[in-house]
Design an enzyme around this catalytic site. Structure first.
Site, PDB file in Angstrom:
ATOM      1  N   GLN A 123       1.151   6.151  -7.081  1.00  0.00           N
ATOM      2  CA  GLN A 123       0.002   6.894  -6.665  1.00  0.00           C
ATOM      3  C   GLN A 123       0.110   8.365  -6.881  1.00  0.00           C
ATOM      4  O   GLN A 123       1.029   9.000  -6.149  1.00  0.00           O
ATOM      5  CB  GLN A 123      -0.496   6.434  -4.988  1.00  0.00           C
TER       6      GLN A 123
ATOM      7  N   SER B 139       0.958  -1.235   0.052  1.00  0.00           N
ATOM      8  CA  SER B 139      -0.200   0.004  -0.017  1.00  0.00           C
ATOM      9  C   SER B 139       0.837   1.329   0.176  1.00  0.00           C
ATOM     10  O   SER B 139       1.923   1.396   0.552  1.00  0.00           O
ATOM     11  CB  SER B 139      -0.891  -0.109   1.141  1.00  0.00           C
ATOM     12  N   PRO B 140       0.337   2.463  -0.610  1.00  0.00           N
ATOM     13  CA  PRO B 140       1.301   3.640  -0.649  1.00  0.00           C
ATOM     14  C   PRO B 140       1.473   3.901   0.743  1.00  0.00           C
ATOM     15  O   PRO B 140       0.395   3.968   1.609  1.00  0.00           O
ATOM     16  CB  PRO B 140       0.167   4.493  -1.415  1.00  0.00           C
TER      17      PRO B 140
ATOM     18  N   TYR C 147      -7.848  14.233   1.234  1.00  0.00           N
ATOM     19  CA  TYR C 147      -6.905  15.111   0.277  1.00  0.00           C
ATOM     20  C   TYR C 147      -7.646  15.542  -0.722  1.00  0.00           C
ATOM     21  O   TYR C 147      -8.966  15.249  -0.708  1.00  0.00           O
ATOM     22  CB  TYR C 147      -5.899  14.265  -0.231  1.00  0.00           C
TER      23      TYR C 147
ATOM     24  N   CYS D  47       3.646   7.009   3.111  1.00  0.00           N
ATOM     25  CA  CYS D  47       4.383   8.209   3.094  1.00  0.00           C
ATOM     26  C   CYS D  47       5.622   7.791   3.993  1.00  0.00           C
ATOM     27  O   CYS D  47       5.554   7.417   5.095  1.00  0.00           O
ATOM     28  CB  CYS D  47       3.865   9.308   3.756  1.00  0.00           C
TER      29      CYS D  47
ATOM     30  N   ARG E  17       1.538  -1.137   7.438  1.00  0.00           N
ATOM     31  CA  ARG E  17       2.133  -1.346   8.663  1.00  0.00           C
ATOM     32  C   ARG E  17       2.702  -2.707   8.645  1.00  0.00           C
ATOM     33  O   ARG E  17       3.830  -2.798   9.125  1.00  0.00           O
ATOM     34  CB  ARG E  17       1.385  -0.634   9.919  1.00  0.00           C
TER      35      ARG E  17
END
Length: 348
Positions: free
Chosen positions: A91, A14-15, A174, A17, A316
């Site tokens: 992404q 998963s994307p 976002y 940051c 995670r």
């Protein structure tokens, strides 16, 4: 298989940051972070949310694809990912009213211009994310169209960088999500009000990006399937938009949730967002991805076998265990090739 892309398994990074860039540039951290998940056996490896403009970054340390110069390092990363059997995905994102904020370990709040932040930030209106945060500039129609063009240019750069899957980020509070949600979109023009008008920005981005990328390239959209807040975006809205996006050439809906308001009451638990993926898949008849506290091999396998989703995205857990897919295959009694450099450590 999605369009012209075949994944070796249904496990997706998963994307996430990393807050490790300078002026949007990828660096050796990203090579190792993303490359190790490819070595670890994932089928599809997504970059973090990658900003389509400098002002679209969440933090000053976010990854970007708003300059041609960003492409070379990203190409190094995609080459490594593909060399090790995974597929590289990107992404594309714009942070909207959550832009110019600090990395989590620095508090996560607004960053001043003196500290590397920027003004203005942008949103559908002048409502800040929370009290005391930066008041956004309300985008004009011309500015919305310019941002749509930036998404297209970013997609073209992503092609040059070797990415084989593109995901448009329309979740987590976002910019594109801000236009979708009635909690944040109070506009009265063609981009606000009714459901059809609130989804217009996203659908225009999807149409233009789909035209700019090859027919064989899969296009995903990540949505927040529920705002978890009264008067907000609902799962019923998500089914409706999934039907629209399918008709526009989107191949998969990545089903997350929340992020639009700071006080949402989210019922968190293992696999808590899987029901969203299942309902959208069944009712909109489109492929979906399930994400959210998926940690155990048997849990992930059941999601696929039960028809809840077509892929599982881990976040995670893959930070904790980059080689989770290899160990999951062993736990489930499945054959999966290990990197030859690690074969001598393979469990017997």
């Amino acid at each position: 298989m999605l369009r012209g892309v075949t994944l070796r398994n249904r496990i997706v990074v998963s994307p996430m940051c990393e807050y490790s860039s300078e002026d949007g540039f990828a660096n050796q951290w990203h090579v190792v972070h993303l490359g190790s998940r490819a070595v670890g056996g994932a089928g599809l490896v997504f970059t973090e949310a990658t900003a389509v403009t400098p002002e679209g970054r969440i933090s000053p340390q976010d990854l970007g694809i708003y300059r041609d110069e960003h492409v070379a390092k990203l190409r190094e990363i995609t080459d490594f990912i593909h060399e090790h059997g995974a597929v590289a995905g990107i992404q594309l994102a714009h942070a909207g009213f959550k832009a110019s904020t600090a990395a989590p370990w620095n508090g996560g709040g607004p960053v001043s211009e003196a500290e590397g932040g920027w003004r203005p930030i942008y949103g559908p209106g002048e409502r800040p994310f929370r009290e005391g945060w930066i008041v956004p500039h309300a985008l004009t129609v011309d500015e919305i169209r310019m941002l749509t063009a930036h998404f297209v240019t970013a997609a073209e750069r992503a092609l040059s960088a070797g990415f084989r899957v593109i995901e448009i980020h329309a979740a987590h509070g976002y910019l594109l999500h801000e236009f979708l949600s009635p909690l944040t979109n109070q506009r009265t023009d063609q981009y606000g009000g009714s459901f059809g008008k609130r989804i217009r920005f996203l659908t225009e981005v999807v149409v233009e990006v789909r035209k700019a990328i090859p027919e064989e390239m899969p296009l995903f959209v990540r949505i927040s399937a529920s705002d978890w807040a009264d008067g907000g975006w609902t799962i019923e809205d998500s089914v409706r938009i999934a039907e629209v996006l399918k008709s526009l050439g989107v191949d998969l809906i990545d089903c997350s949730s929340g992020g639009i308001v700071p006080n949402a009451k989210i019922e968190i638990g293992p696999g808590y967002q899987v029901p969203f993926a299942r309902r959208i898949r069944q009712e909109a008849q489109i492929a979906t991805g399930a994400v959210g506290m998926i940690t155990e091999p048997q849990q992930a396998q059941a999601i696929i076998e039960n028809g809840d989703a077509d892929i599982v995205l881990l976040a995670r857990e893959l930070l904790r265990q980059p080689y989770w897919p290899l160990h999951a295959a062993n736990a489930l009694g499945r054959e999966m090739a290990w990197p030859r450099q690690y074969e001598r450590a393979r469990p017997t």
